[in-house]
Write a protein that holds these residues in place. Structure first.
Motif, PDB file in Angstrom:
ATOM      1  N   CYS A   4      -1.838  -8.628   2.944  1.00  0.00           N
ATOM      2  CA  CYS A   4      -2.058  -7.379   3.868  1.00  0.00           C
ATOM      3  C   CYS A   4      -2.352  -6.206   3.295  1.00  0.00           C
ATOM      4  O   CYS A   4      -3.043  -5.116   3.651  1.00  0.00           O
ATOM      5  CB  CYS A   4      -0.941  -7.453   4.974  1.00  0.00           C
ATOM      6  N   VAL A   5      -1.206  -6.040   2.509  1.00  0.00           N
ATOM      7  CA  VAL A   5      -1.145  -4.530   1.713  1.00  0.00           C
ATOM      8  C   VAL A   5      -2.502  -4.380   1.039  1.00  0.00           C
ATOM      9  O   VAL A   5      -2.925  -3.231   0.984  1.00  0.00           O
ATOM     10  CB  VAL A   5       0.155  -4.665   0.939  1.00  0.00           C
ATOM     11  N   ARG A   6      -3.124  -5.459   0.354  1.00  0.00           N
ATOM     12  CA  ARG A   6      -4.339  -5.247  -0.508  1.00  0.00           C
ATOM     13  C   ARG A   6      -5.735  -4.783   0.570  1.00  0.00           C
ATOM     14  O   ARG A   6      -6.371  -4.281  -0.078  1.00  0.00           O
ATOM     15  CB  ARG A   6      -4.575  -6.391  -1.253  1.00  0.00           C
ATOM     16  N   ARG A   7      -5.358  -4.809   1.784  1.00  0.00           N
ATOM     17  CA  ARG A   7      -6.415  -4.668   2.487  1.00  0.00           C
ATOM     18  C   ARG A   7      -6.375  -3.385   3.294  1.00  0.00           C
ATOM     19  O   ARG A   7      -7.316  -2.963   4.099  1.00  0.00           O
ATOM     20  CB  ARG A   7      -6.515  -5.712   3.807  1.00  0.00           C
ATOM     21  N   ARG A   8      -5.462  -2.663   2.725  1.00  0.00           N
ATOM     22  CA  ARG A   8      -5.227  -1.169   3.503  1.00  0.00           C
ATOM     23  C   ARG A   8      -6.049  -0.176   3.388  1.00  0.00           C
ATOM     24  O   ARG A   8      -6.484   0.473   4.655  1.00  0.00           O
ATOM     25  CB  ARG A   8      -3.839  -0.581   2.868  1.00  0.00           C
ATOM     26  N   SER A   9      -6.788  -0.090   2.238  1.00  0.00           N
ATOM     27  CA  SER A   9      -7.930   1.051   2.223  1.00  0.00           C
ATOM     28  C   SER A   9      -9.164   0.632   3.107  1.00  0.00           C
ATOM     29  O   SER A   9      -9.883   1.642   3.665  1.00  0.00           O
ATOM     30  CB  SER A   9      -8.514   0.902   0.606  1.00  0.00           C
ATOM     31  N   MET A  10      -9.371  -0.634   3.417  1.00  0.00           N
ATOM     32  CA  MET A  10     -10.446  -1.048   4.396  1.00  0.00           C
ATOM     33  C   MET A  10      -9.970  -0.652   5.822  1.00  0.00           C
ATOM     34  O   MET A  10     -11.042  -0.738   6.662  1.00  0.00           O
ATOM     35  CB  MET A  10     -10.648  -2.468   4.026  1.00  0.00           C
ATOM     36  N   LEU A  11      -8.861  -0.396   6.156  1.00  0.00           N
ATOM     37  CA  LEU A  11      -8.339  -0.141   7.311  1.00  0.00           C
ATOM     38  C   LEU A  11      -8.385   1.472   7.890  1.00  0.00           C
ATOM     39  O   LEU A  11      -7.942   1.746   8.772  1.00  0.00           O
ATOM     40  CB  LEU A  11      -7.106  -0.796   7.640  1.00  0.00           C
ATOM     41  N   SER A  12      -8.427   2.366   6.604  1.00  0.00           N
ATOM     42  CA  SER A  12      -8.237   3.831   6.889  1.00  0.00           C
ATOM     43  C   SER A  12      -9.190   4.266   7.759  1.00  0.00           C
ATOM     44  O   SER A  12     -10.578   4.133   7.893  1.00  0.00           O
ATOM     45  CB  SER A  12      -8.362   4.418   5.605  1.00  0.00           C
ATOM     46  N   VAL A  13      -8.898   5.468   8.377  1.00  0.00           N
ATOM     47  CA  VAL A  13      -9.578   6.304   9.368  1.00  0.00           C
ATOM     48  C   VAL A  13     -10.826   7.124   8.454  1.00  0.00           C
ATOM     49  O   VAL A  13     -11.682   7.400   9.009  1.00  0.00           O
ATOM     50  CB  VAL A  13      -8.799   7.117  10.155  1.00  0.00           C
TER      51      VAL A  13
END
Length: 368
Positions: free
Chosen positions: A344-353
């Motif tokens: 989950c943490v590795r996907r953080r950049s893909m979720l950014s506004v």
């Protein structure tokens, strides 16, 4: 190619109400203004909320069927300068005023498809009346969104629904609403856990509006008899029903009430898994927030959650209406919590506004 600088956003849902639409409008406004130019917002006036610069309230009345909300009159406030582009976020009275404002001035229009109106007909009217209401909603959606130059949808699911189920002939682009990944990150939850006397693991939870369409009774049933505790944050019209259901369940269910936004990262971080049984989401921002905090999500295999909850990576999905399958998905997520949290943490950049606003800018610039 010219570059869009000023945007006029029209929305029937805005602060101080907290939901996915208001969070997205506020977040996009903040980040657009920081990188490109002013984004003014036209919205229904709510007593007690003082508008900031470039926030333009219009007179409002209590909304039918949804007394917690205000319905803005379809007006354009005095002093609103014509922007480069109009973005309407909702297909109701204020959204309609935005369409009219743009067409009278020859401005391009982008519309966001945030809510599946027809899918909520069963909550407003019993059958067979709900079938007719659903048909009316879809006809209205077609007429509204076909007046826009572009339609933004948060997921491929929402795009398919708008094009195929609603039948709208529109140019629809997928742009995730995005979340504030500076705020939503793994944090130490010990102070929040102590403040709300949250039990030790295993603990699952949910936060958001307590509406019937969120289907939280299924989450209460899923933890009953399992030894897993359930923490439910937020508030809404179905809370009393769910509290009564929880009293009958063989489970430790805690209702925490409304949490301040600043408390949410600690809430997500305190959970071993986030549960999300709502089948009517066009995106489900709380699932993205939980993921960004390193908390795996157990969600119904319906709506946009089929895209954002990736089995074995960000959590697990279960068959809609199958409580045993829900329990199995919870057990899997709890057993694999550490591995799923890392993914989950590795996907953080893909979720950014920031990523979303960059895509938004490209669509705006096509039209200006």
């Amino acid at each position: 190619m010219s570059h869009t600088e000023t945007v006029g956003a029209f929305t029937d849902l805005y602060l101080p109400t907290v939901n996915g639409v208001t969070s997205t409008v506020g977040l996009w406004r903040e980040h657009w203004s920081a990188r490109r130019g002013p984004m003014s917002v036209v919205y229904p006036r709510v007593e007690g909320y003082e508008p900031a610069e470039d926030e333009h309230p219009v007179r409002s009345v209590r909304a039918p069927f949804f007394p917690r909300y205000r319905l803005g009159l379809p007006l354009v406030p005095d002093g609103l300068a014509a922007p480069d582009l109009v973005h309407v976020h909702t297909p109701f009275t204020v959204g309609y005023a935005g369409l009219r404002f743009a067409r009278e001035r020859g401005l391009p229009v982008v519309a966001s498809y945030h809510t599946l109106l027809g899918e909520r007909a069963d909550r407003i009217a019993p059958r067979p009346f709900s079938d007719g209401l659903r048909s009316v909603c879809r006809g209205y959606e077609r007429a509204f969104f076909e007046r826009a130059d572009r339609v933004i949808v948060p997921t491929a699911f929402a795009r398919r629904h708008l094009l195929e189920t609603v039948g709208a002939d529109v140019d629809a682009r997928v742009v995730s609403n995005g979340i504030d990944t500076d705020l939503f990150r793994p944090v130490d939850p010990s102070r929040l856990r102590s403040r709300y006397d949250l039990p030790d693991s295993p603990l699952v939870g949910y936060t958001g509006r307590h509406g019937p369409e969120k289907n939280l009774g299924e989450a209460i049933d899923a933890v009953s008899g399992t030894g897993v505790s359930l923490a439910i944050a937020g508030d809404g019209p179905a809370r009393g029903e769910w509290e009564a259901r929880a009293r009958e369940a063989d489970a430790d269910v805690r209702f925490l009430g409304f949490l301040d936004r600043a408390e949410l990262p600690a809430f997500y971080s305190a959970l071993d898994a986030f549960v999300f049984p709502s089948p009517v989401e066009t995106q489900g921002l709380v699932a993205l927030e939980a993921t960004a905090c390193g908390t795996p999500v157990v969600a119904v295999d319906a709506g946009a959650l089929t895209e954002f909850v990736i089995g074995g990576e960000t959590g697990y999905r279960y068959r809609r209406g199958d409580v045993e399958d829900f329990r199995y998905a919870i057990r899997r997520a709890l057993a694999e919590r550490d591995r799923l949290s890392d993914l989950c943490v590795r996907r953080r950049s893909m979720l950014s506004v920031e990523h979303s606003v960059g895509q938004l800018a490209g669509i705006y610039d096509e039209l200006v």
